[in-house]
Design an enzyme around this catalytic site. Structure first.
Site, mmCIF file in Angstrom:
data_model
loop_
_atom_site.group_PDB
_atom_site.id
_atom_site.type_symbol
_atom_site.label_atom_id
_atom_site.label_comp_id
_atom_site.label_asym_id
_atom_site.label_seq_id
_atom_site.Cartn_x
_atom_site.Cartn_y
_atom_site.Cartn_z
ATOM 1 N N ASP A 62 0.817 -1.146 0.312
ATOM 2 C CA ASP A 62 0.047 -0.037 -0.076
ATOM 3 C C ASP A 62 1.006 1.106 -0.141
ATOM 4 O OD1 ASP A 62 -2.631 -0.697 -0.206
ATOM 5 O OD2 ASP A 62 -2.863 -1.207 1.867
ATOM 6 N N GLU A 67 -6.466 -8.479 15.760
ATOM 7 C CA GLU A 67 -5.154 -7.658 15.416
ATOM 8 C C GLU A 67 -5.312 -6.336 15.454
ATOM 9 O OE1 GLU A 67 -6.281 -10.355 13.996
ATOM 10 O OE2 GLU A 67 -4.830 -11.913 14.466
ATOM 11 N N GLN A 126 -24.009 -3.419 6.700
ATOM 12 C CA GLN A 126 -24.764 -2.697 7.979
ATOM 13 C C GLN A 126 -24.123 -3.315 9.222
ATOM 14 O OE1 GLN A 126 -29.033 -3.512 8.005
ATOM 15 N NE2 GLN A 126 -29.053 -3.265 5.978
ATOM 16 N N CYS A 161 16.879 -6.240 -10.622
ATOM 17 C CA CYS A 161 17.726 -6.935 -9.582
ATOM 18 C C CYS A 161 17.860 -8.328 -9.752
ATOM 19 C CB CYS A 161 16.564 -6.873 -8.230
ATOM 20 S SG CYS A 161 17.565 -6.914 -6.712
ATOM 21 N N HIS A 177 15.795 -1.576 -8.168
ATOM 22 C CA HIS A 177 14.118 -1.689 -8.365
ATOM 23 C C HIS A 177 13.570 -0.133 -8.748
ATOM 24 C CE1 HIS A 177 13.809 -5.618 -6.593
ATOM 25 N NE2 HIS A 177 14.858 -5.420 -5.766
ATOM 26 N N GLU A 211 10.969 0.190 -10.580
ATOM 27 C CA GLU A 211 9.672 0.170 -10.433
ATOM 28 C C GLU A 211 9.107 0.866 -9.149
ATOM 29 O OE1 GLU A 211 11.542 -2.370 -10.022
ATOM 30 O OE2 GLU A 211 10.935 -3.707 -8.672
#
Ligand code: GLN
Length: 600
Positions: free
Chosen positions: A130, A209, A252, A445, A574, A576
């Site tokens: 994320d 958690e 709900q 890589c 990397h 990306e």
């Protein structure tokens, strides 16, 4: 007992520039509050736990909390980053904070099969994927302050306990664990000088958690004043095949669960395949005390980059500003031009390109999220739709498929990062095919290391050359662990992680792609590297190392000259992780351009 920290801050209307003035005024106010709290309330017996955060000014920074109900994997990161982007475009300094429930300290050891890719920040922290979404959508670099796991919080509390930091108290989830979490909210606000912090809670409401996070959020809103916080709940409208209509009951219940924890949502976004109908929105509204215009449909769209527009059309950014007491010109868009250009390109593509990606996690696309995004950014700039062909290299290795069969319909191939032995010979076969057949090649890589192995074996004729990671006993370990080389960085045999400078050789392909820059910063995550004793042999046979670490013999970019191959590049880092829709990474752009040229 009167405790000043729990007084609601005054809810003046703020604009981004007004905030700077407010900051100055409030510094002295804040000091007074701290002094008062200390003299009036904080004793060894105090039930409150409050650790001062230097520079934190109550009411200066506002907080948006994003929590998911019903199921995980709803796209909270996409939602949160899209909303943050809309406010960033209005001139606010926004900072995300992703909170993970698990006890790992970072994501370094997590299996990409189960959790998606490990995203590496510039300061070297290995995080959840994320964080990549936030960096791409907000077009900014994040650091360790933007990522929190339960493991970090528990470690901190337990270390403090061992050091005698709690003055003989029993240590409890409330107030000590929740106290450390709230401290992190205040720290990111103060240290990053943020106008708005977007806190995303991993997992789903009801998970054990993340229960300490939700409790900390409830307490925080009580302390900071409700007008300084906005609660958003993402939920899910189920559409059972047998019924053929969207049902709201699970949503709900999920929201009721959140409310039972003392958190009343201000906005609800409903995830669904198709636009969510008014009836479903009304039912959810009725059950959650949230007006129906703030219960919005966040249905699937073609690209996640279209979500900000969807939220804006639903008026959510304007509402959030109002809720947090911000005044601004609703239509201001200080930063949107290149973003709009990207969206225009996204909707005006002609034709597609097929790119092959090899790897062992090919069933789980999330394991390559950033590679896919970077290719999409580049394809969009080239007005092409991206089609990915996944290549399971164990099939080639086992002789079930030939490399010719696998690669005959792709216009270019990427060998991305990876670890271990599985499928390695298949990857090397793909590199060989790309090199010999003028197929554009980009090695990332492990893909860089595989290209070195392939070249050493097939061009330099170093029999059985390999990486020590796979074959520690071969004669020619062209890729090896070289702790001596990492001495300068104090890493020994450890992973090189995070942002590092790359020195680029002039008049090479890399130099040209990087717009004639001789130094760039890229992100690394590797343990093995090219053994410098083979560099001369490899270069004598035509391979060019066009990028290396400054002051160290660590090879970082390899290439074949343009006269020999249309596009053959491998990088030890990397790239990306650095590509953004509004700033496509030059290596991906160059690669995709070469693929398009091959197609024409
Ligand atoms: N396994 C290789 C190394 O550790 C490559 C790592 C990677 O691809 N991220 O050096």
């Amino acid at each position: 007992m009167q405790n000043l920290q729990f007084n609601a801050a005054d809810s003046k209307q703020h604009s981004p520039s007004a905030l700077t003035e407010t900051r100055e005024q409030n510094v002295s106010e804040n000091k007074t509050q701290t002094a008062l709290r200390q003299s009036a309330n904080q004793t060894d017996d105090d039930e409150f736990f409050y650790d001062d955060v230097p520079g934190y000014i109550k009411g200066k920074t506002k907080f948006v909390f994003v929590m998911g109900t019903v199921i995980s994997g709803l796209g909270k990161g996409v939602f949160s980053s899209s909303l943050a982007k809309l406010l960033q475009d209005k001139g606010f300094c926004v900072e995300p904070l992703k909170m993970e429930g698990y006890l790992n300290i970072d994501s370094g050891t997590l299996n990409p099969y189960r959790h998606g890719e490990v995203f590496v920040l510039d300061d070297g922290l290995e995080t959840d994927m994320d964080l990549g979404t936030y960096e791409r959508v907000l077009c900014k670099n994040l650091n360790s302050q933007n990522y929190l796991t339960s493991g970090q919080i528990f470690l901190k509390v337990l270390t403090k306990e061992r050091e005698g930091g709690y003055l003989g108290k029993d240590i409890q989830v409330i107030p000590h664990i929740t106290g450390e979490i709230k401290k992190r909210f205040r720290e990111i606000a103060a240290q990053k000088n943020a106008d708005i912090v977007f806190v995303e809670v991993g997992g789903t409401v009801g998970d054990l958690e993340n229960s300490h996070y939700l409790e900390a959020i409830r307490e925080f809103a009580y302390e900071e004043g409700r007008e300084n916080c906005c609660f958003v709940s993402l939920t899910y409208a189920i559409k059972p095949n047998a019924l053929g209509e969207q049902k709201s009951k699970a949503a709900q219940h999920g929201i009721k669960k959140l409310m039972s924890l003392g958190i009343q949502p201000d906005v609800i976004a409903i995830r669904a395949d198709e636009p969510v109908g008014l009836k479903v929105r009304q039912k959810i509204s009725m059950n959650s005390n949230v007006p129906v215009e703030r219960v919005i449909s966040m249905h699937d769209v073609e690209s996640i980059y279209l979500i900000p527009k969807l939220l804006q059309d639903a008026g959510i950014d304007a509402y959030v500003c109002k809720q947090l007491g911000f005044s601004f010109n609703v239509n201001s868009n200080s930063n949107g031009h290149s973003w709009d250009q990207f969206l225009t390109n996204l909707t005006s593509r002609d034709g597609e390109i097929v790119i092959g990606i090899t790897g062992k996690y090919t069933q789980i696309r999330d394991a390559y999220a950033s590679v896919i995004h970077a290719l999409q950014h580049a394809a969009t700039v080239c007005h092409k739709k991206l089609k990915i062909k996944w290549i399971e290299t164990t099939e080639i290795e086992n002789g079930n498929r030939t490399v010719e069969e696998e690669l005959k319909d792709v216009t270019g191939i990427v060998v991305p990062g990876g670890f271990g032995t599985r499928g390695v010979e298949g990857k090397i076969a793909c590199v060989k095919f790309a090199r010999e057949n003028n197929l554009p090649y980009l090695g990332l890589c492990y893909g860089f290391q595989m290209a070195v192995v392939e070249y050493a074996r097939n061009v330099c004729k170093l029999l059985g050359a390999h990486t020590a990671e796979v074959a520690p006993n071969v004669t020619h370990k062209v890729i090896d662990i070289l702790p001596e080389q990492k001495k300068i960085e104090g890493l020994g045999g450890n992973m090189r992680l995070g942002g590092r400078d790359v020195e680029i050789k002039e008049n090479t392909r890399a130099y040209k792609l990087y717009n004639n820059q001789t130094s760039v910063r890229e992100r690394f995550r590797h343990r093995y590297e090219v053994d410098p004793k083979y560099v001369e042999t490899l270069e004598q046979h035509g391979l060019i190392f066009s990028g290396k670490a400054p002051n160290q013999p660590i090879m970082q970019i390899l290439e074949l000259p343009e006269s020999v191959h249309p596009f053959f590049i491998g990088v030890q880092y990397h790239p990306e992780f650095l590509s953004r829709p509004t700033a496509v990474h030059p290596l991906f752009k160059g690669f995709v351009e070469a693929c398009v040229a091959r197609n024409n």
